[in-house]
Design a protein around this motif. Structure first.
Motif, short mmCIF file in Angstrom:
data_model
loop_
_atom_site.label_atom_id
_atom_site.label_comp_id
_atom_site.label_asym_id
_atom_site.label_seq_id
_atom_site.Cartn_x
_atom_site.Cartn_y
_atom_site.Cartn_z
N TRP A 79 -7.71 -2.03 3.34
CA TRP A 79 -8.22 -0.76 3.88
C TRP A 79 -7.95 -0.66 5.38
N SER A 206 -8.37 6.04 13.33
CA SER A 206 -8.72 5.17 12.21
C SER A 206 -10.17 5.35 11.81
N ARG A 210 -11.55 6.72 8.17
CA ARG A 210 -12.47 5.97 7.29
C ARG A 210 -13.48 6.91 6.67
N ARG A 214 -11.51 6.96 3.29
CA ARG A 214 -12.09 5.83 2.56
C ARG A 214 -13.38 6.22 1.84
#
Length: 221
Positions: A79, A206, A210, A214
């Motif tokens: 990830w 990033s 997430r 994610r």
């Protein structure tokens, strides 16, 4: 001669059958994976593996596989890498190397340890390969192992009920449709993900990805 309205109705029926057939839908997933960037494939693979690893982690202890559970650090590193942390490459590389040198990676067939064949474990390992090498073949394997995991989930619920229910492919259709939705979400971030593996991304990007990628890709819904 078939009337136009009848012909149109037949076409609609056939189209409906195709769109509810998990194998046809899986072919669509694989075609889309072949047409996107390696960066997008990495995120797809991480998301699909995450859903099935986290579900495995939620099982009662006597249904969990220790080897599968041991892959959590590897998937977390995947990830980090697919969302732009270039330093994650070494951790993923090391995790794959440890597996390759372990007793779980063998050519002994049914005579050797079978733990790496558990679908969530296999999806996680293939996700790591997708990140490292970017090949569409690895991403396709993640997709296929997720279908296997979905099928095993039905077996688990049959065991809890104490009886089997008539088989349908509804669970498999739902899994592959979910993969298509994942690809749609990832496509909406394609420009930002471009070059994430080679150049990395700024920490603030990033962090945002997430939340935007994610979190929803990890959801069981």
């Amino acid at each position: 001669m078939i009337a136009a309205s009848s012909a149109n109705g037949l076409v609609s029926q056939l189209r409906g059958v195709r769109m509810n057939n998990w194998q046809a839908l899986a072919e669509t997933v694989e075609a889309r994976l072949a047409g996107i960037s390696s960066d997008e494939r990495g995120v797809f693979a991480a998301g699909v593996a995450e859903r099935h690893l986290s579900w495995h982690e939620s099982l009662p202890e006597d249904h969990q596989a220790p080897f599968t559970l041991s892959l959590r650090p590897l998937l977390d590193s995947v990830w980090a890498g697919v969302l732009g942390d270039g330093s994650a490459f070494a951790a993923v590389n090391r995790g794959v190397a440890e597996f390759m040198l372990s007793e779980y990676c063998h050519n002994d067939g049914q005579e050797g340890p079978q733990e790496a064949g558990e679908p969530a474990a296999e999806a996680t390992l293939q996700a790591a390969h997708t990140y490292l090498f970017g090949c569409v073949e690895f991403a396709i394997e993640v997709s296929r192992r997720a279908v296997d995991a979905a099928d095993l989930r039905d077996d688990y619920f049959d065991e809890l009920r104490g009886y089997d229910i008539p088989y349908t492919d509804a669970t498999l259709v739902a899994e592959v449709r979910r993969q298509l939705r994942d690809l749609d979400l990832i496509a909406s971030h394609a420009d930002e993900l471009g070059g994430a593996f080679r150049r990395g991304l700024a920490p603030e990007i990033s962090a945002r990805l997430r939340l935007e990628l994610r979190t929803p890709l990890s959801s069981q819904d």
